[in-house]
Motif scaffolding. Structure first.
Motif, PDB file in Angstrom:
ATOM      1  N   TYR A  58      11.377   8.814 -92.027  1.00  0.00           N
ATOM      2  CA  TYR A  58      11.198   7.386 -92.304  1.00  0.00           C
ATOM      3  C   TYR A  58       9.747   7.068 -92.629  1.00  0.00           C
ATOM      4  CZ  TYR A  58      15.871   5.655 -91.208  1.00  0.00           C
ATOM      5  OH  TYR A  58      17.211   5.374 -91.256  1.00  0.00           O
ATOM      6  N   LEU A  59       8.825   7.736 -91.976  1.00  0.00           N
ATOM      7  CA  LEU A  59       7.405   7.548 -92.251  1.00  0.00           C
ATOM      8  C   LEU A  59       7.090   8.005 -93.680  1.00  0.00           C
ATOM      9  CD1 LEU A  59       4.676   6.720 -90.988  1.00  0.00           C
ATOM     10  CD2 LEU A  59       4.422   9.080 -90.213  1.00  0.00           C
ATOM     11  N   GLN A  60       7.623   9.155 -94.048  1.00  0.00           N
ATOM     12  CA  GLN A  60       7.393   9.670 -95.398  1.00  0.00           C
ATOM     13  C   GLN A  60       8.060   8.784 -96.452  1.00  0.00           C
ATOM     14  OE1 GLN A  60       9.281  13.236 -97.595  1.00  0.00           O
ATOM     15  NE2 GLN A  60       7.634  14.154 -96.410  1.00  0.00           N
ATOM     16  N   PHE A  61       9.266   8.327 -96.163  1.00  0.00           N
ATOM     17  CA  PHE A  61       9.975   7.451 -97.096  1.00  0.00           C
ATOM     18  C   PHE A  61       9.185   6.173 -97.341  1.00  0.00           C
ATOM     19  CE2 PHE A  61      13.126   4.313 -98.424  1.00  0.00           C
ATOM     20  CZ  PHE A  61      13.912   5.023 -99.314  1.00  0.00           C
ATOM     21  N   ALA A  62       8.636   5.597 -96.272  1.00  0.00           N
ATOM     22  CA  ALA A  62       7.824   4.383 -96.404  1.00  0.00           C
ATOM     23  C   ALA A  62       6.624   4.631 -97.313  1.00  0.00           C
ATOM     24  CB  ALA A  62       7.363   3.907 -95.028  1.00  0.00           C
ATOM     25  N   ASN A  63       5.940   5.746 -97.102  1.00  0.00           N
ATOM     26  CA  ASN A  63       4.789   6.082 -97.942  1.00  0.00           C
ATOM     27  C   ASN A  63       5.172   6.246 -99.404  1.00  0.00           C
ATOM     28  OD1 ASN A  63       2.599   6.155 -96.055  1.00  0.00           O
ATOM     29  ND2 ASN A  63       3.462   8.017 -95.189  1.00  0.00           N
ATOM     30  N   ARG A  64       6.378   6.738 -99.645  1.00  0.00           N
ATOM     31  CA  ARG A  64       6.843   6.944-101.015  1.00  0.00           C
ATOM     32  C   ARG A  64       7.177   5.636-101.725  1.00  0.00           C
ATOM     33  NH1 ARG A  64       5.945  12.034-103.261  1.00  0.00           N
ATOM     34  NH2 ARG A  64       6.264  13.642-101.676  1.00  0.00           N
TER      35      ARG A  64
END
Length: 326
Positions: free
Chosen positions: A237-243
């Protein structure tokens, strides 16, 4: 007939590959074409498939078993491997797996539309529901999610590249990037127990838009499980947000309204972790490591990434700091 649309410089490779495939595939091979490094499209008179290279037998077998387990547990939104016999295709110490070909939709999947972002999150949640049941089987096979190690490596490398980066960016911008990264990293380091307090799933590890694809019938698929690991959902979820943040104009409100994020916004750890400018560090480190600074196209890409939405990113981080009071 063999067509090489991306000439490899070694014609014998294709003849060796053709010879091995003809012994394994119960169909006539019509065409082989290179898609990217160690990935090929193979067309036969009965079906098409993707041939993908792996640098170890273990990695190939994990991918075959994991995608098969996903299907068995009810996750049908991905591909399967073809296994015609127990011996893999080996050329130049590279092992090749044979993957089911999914006929792509005419439009590539991107995060530019709200509907696509919503559907991607729904598919990820379905994936976690399934992989939560597989954790016990794979916890001794897959690596653990090591966020601290990744963040530290990026920060150390970026720091070592500082003098080079300052030739392309204003010094105050570089200093601000360091400030954001340091605040976030030090907090995560001091509160590392947070991740251990959460239930584990099998994380995808690379939720970039190109690892989602629609088929010709508009069904959404999740693909490419090379970076799977054991860890809590928040890692993806953290990576998805950054994307997706550049696609939503770095809007705190829009992110908070998305499925799965309203609860995370109640957790200080997640908000401070969002401050880590992982995309900027990743891309500057990559272009310097690969010695591509002389490539005007690639340099422009990383400069645009850093500067185009810099003020919006800055306001986003300022709001996060106000919320958590740091």
């Amino acid at each position: 007939m063999i067509y090489d649309f991306y000439h490899r410089g070694d014609d014998t490779f294709y003849y060796r590959l053709l010879s091995l495939l003809e012994k394994k595939i119960p169909a006539k091979i019509l065409e082989i074409s290179r898609i990217r490094n160690e990935v090929y499209l193979v067309k036969t008179n009965q079906f098409w498939m993707i041939l993908k290279g792996y640098n170890s037998y273990q990695k190939l077998k994990i991918q075959e078993a994991f995608t098969r387990a996903l299907k068995q547990e009810g996750f049908t939104h991905t591909y399967q491997f073809y296994v015609f016999d127990d011996e893999p295709i080996i050329i130049d110490e590279m092992l090749f797996g044979m993957i089911e070909y999914i006929s792509p939709h005419k439009d590539s999947f991107t995060y530019s539309s709200k509907g696509n972002r919503r559907e991607a999150l729904q598919l990820l949640e379905h994936y976690y529901t399934v992989t939560e049941r597989l954790v016990e089987i794979y916890k001794y096979i897959l690596p653990s999610f090591l966020l601290m190690k990744k963040l530290e490596q990026r920060l150390v490398e970026f720091r070592s590249n500082k003098s080079i980066i300052e030739h392309y960016l204003k010094m105050e911008i570089v200093e601000e990037i360091f400030e954001w990264a340091n605040i976030s990293f030090l907090y995560i380091q001091e509160h590392n127990e947070y991740l251990h307090s959460k239930s584990n799933v099998i994380l995808h590890g690379d939720v970039a838009h190109h690892n989602f694809m629609r088929d010709i019938n508009n069904k959404l698929y999740l693909i490419d499980f090379d970076l799977i690991s054991i860890g809590p959902r928040v890692g993806d979820y953290l990576q998805f947000a950054n994307r997706i943040l550049p696609n939503i104009g770095w809007s705190l409100q829009q992110l908070q309204k998305m499925s799965g994020y309203s609860q995370l916004f109640k957790e200080e750890w997640f908000l401070i972790a969002l401050m880590y400018p992982t995309d900027i560090l990743r891309e500057w480190n990559r272009i310097i490591r690969n010695k591509h600074l002389s490539n005007d196209f690639l340099l422009k890409q990383v400069l645009d990434l850093t500067t185009d939405q810099y003020e919006k990113r800055k306001k986003f981080y300022q709001k996060l700091r106000q919320i958590v009071d740091i």
